[in-house]
Design an enzyme around this catalytic site. Structure first.
Site, PDB file in Angstrom:
ATOM      1  N   LYS A 210      -6.640  -4.955  -3.120  1.00  0.00           N
ATOM      2  CA  LYS A 210      -7.229  -5.652  -1.972  1.00  0.00           C
ATOM      3  C   LYS A 210      -8.253  -4.753  -1.283  1.00  0.00           C
ATOM      4  O   LYS A 210      -7.963  -3.599  -0.982  1.00  0.00           O
ATOM      5  CB  LYS A 210      -6.127  -6.095  -1.003  1.00  0.00           C
ATOM      6  CG  LYS A 210      -5.296  -4.963  -0.425  1.00  0.00           C
ATOM      7  CD  LYS A 210      -4.219  -5.537   0.474  1.00  0.00           C
ATOM      8  CE  LYS A 210      -3.460  -4.499   1.235  1.00  0.00           C
ATOM      9  NZ  LYS A 210      -4.228  -3.630   2.115  1.00  0.00           N
TER      10      LYS A 210
ATOM     11  N   ASP B 290       0.783  -1.253   0.000  1.00  0.00           N
ATOM     12  CA  ASP B 290       0.000   0.000   0.000  1.00  0.00           C
ATOM     13  C   ASP B 290       0.811   1.299   0.000  1.00  0.00           C
ATOM     14  O   ASP B 290       0.443   2.261   0.711  1.00  0.00           O
ATOM     15  CB  ASP B 290      -0.976   0.013   1.193  1.00  0.00           C
ATOM     16  CG  ASP B 290      -1.955  -1.152   1.178  1.00  0.00           C
ATOM     17  OD1 ASP B 290      -1.906  -1.949   0.237  1.00  0.00           O
ATOM     18  OD2 ASP B 290      -2.763  -1.259   2.113  1.00  0.00           O
TER      19      ASP B 290
ATOM     20  N   CYS C 224      -2.174  -2.543   7.683  1.00  0.00           N
ATOM     21  CA  CYS C 224      -2.145  -3.475   6.542  1.00  0.00           C
ATOM     22  C   CYS C 224      -0.899  -4.350   6.503  1.00  0.00           C
ATOM     23  O   CYS C 224      -0.953  -5.488   6.031  1.00  0.00           O
ATOM     24  CB  CYS C 224      -2.323  -2.698   5.252  1.00  0.00           C
ATOM     25  SG  CYS C 224      -3.999  -2.022   5.130  1.00  0.00           S
TER      26      CYS C 224
HETATM   27  C1  C5J Z   1      -3.102   0.513   5.527  1.00  0.00           C
HETATM   28  C2  C5J Z   1      -5.065   1.522   6.479  1.00  0.00           C
HETATM   29  N1  C5J Z   1      -2.494   0.386   4.348  1.00  0.00           N
HETATM   30  N2  C5J Z   1      -6.373   1.588   6.326  1.00  0.00           N
HETATM   31  N3  C5J Z   1      -4.416   0.873   5.517  1.00  0.00           N
HETATM   32  O1  C5J Z   1      -2.484   0.306   6.553  1.00  0.00           O
HETATM   33  O2  C5J Z   1      -4.514   2.069   7.429  1.00  0.00           O
END
Ligand code: C5J
Length: 227
Positions: A129, A24, A162
């Site tokens: 995802k 991400d 994530c």
């Molecule tokens: C990630 C999030 N990538 N919603 N997403 O950690 O914090």
């Protein structure tokens, strides 16, 4: 190959059976105006890991290793975004709302792109995802099985959301996983520290942690041995 300076002990893997997974590294989390900022976070913290991520990515690409990028993203009709996720809390902008970089966390929008500094090359895998974990509702496990991958090296954001979720999913599926600590970041420094400790506690209950220099040193040694 052994990454010697790792916690709780050396991380052993076969490079040809190891994939680099970059979680991400999207504009929505790292740049102002995206999802991260809409939740009230100080996004500038995350950008600091980019140079270390670039060094690892370049070394991994140079030896032809498998690279997997993930994006937290939802379909434009939000059919894969549970209301419980979209409606929780009171963010400045919700998933699907229009922000300065397009619709928040929606596939195909500018903010959903991976940052230019770590842009995927043609042929590299990009996994979209809808959840926190890289295995939930994606084809990742099938892809890894097809390619004979047994170990994973993780980088990306955020450490305790994530990245940690994906590592725990990987652990439950039987993968050995190493997290590069200078290639991951959280909006909360205490959460990053706690996550690294949780991963490595109890004899590596989730996996291993190392600095990227330890991985790069192991790769260099491996190359020198191969001549
Ligand atoms: C990630 C999030 N990538 N919603 N997403 O950690 O914090």
């Amino acid at each position: 190959m052994k990454v010697l300076q790792a916690r709780p002990f050396a991380f052993d893997c076969t490079p040809a059976q190891t994939a680099l997974v970059i979680i991400d590294m999207q504009r929505d989390f790292i740049e102002p105006g995206g999802f991260g900022e809409s939740l009230g976070n100080q996004v500038s913290r995350l950008g600091a890991i980019v140079p270390a991520c670039q060094r690892v990515l370049a070394a991994w690409r140079a030896r032809g290793g498998m690279v997997i990028h993930t994006r937290e993203s939802h379909a434009p009709d939000l059919s894969d975004c549970p209301p419980a996720k979209r409606l929780r809390g009171s963010p400045a902008l919700r998933i699907g709302d229009v922000g300065p970089m397009g619709r928040i966390l929606v596939r195909g929008e500018p903010g959903n792109d991976i940052i230019a500094a770590l842009a995927p090359l043609p042929g590299e895998v990009v996994i979209d995802k809808p959840g926190k974990g890289a295995f939930y509702a994606t084809g990742l496990q099938a892809l890894l099985s097809e390619r004979g991958i047994t170990s994973l090296v993780f980088m990306g954001v955020t450490t305790e959301v994530c990245v940690q979720t994906s590592m725990r999913e990987a652990n439950d599926r039987g993968y050995d996983a190493l997290l590069l600590e200078d290639c991951t970041e959280s909006y909360f420094s205490a959460f990053k520290t706690a996550t690294l400790d949780m991963i490595t506690a109890q004899g590596g209950i989730v996996g291993w942690v190392a600095e990227s220099t330890a991985l790069l040193a192991a790769l260099a040694l491996e190359d020198a041995r191969a001549g």
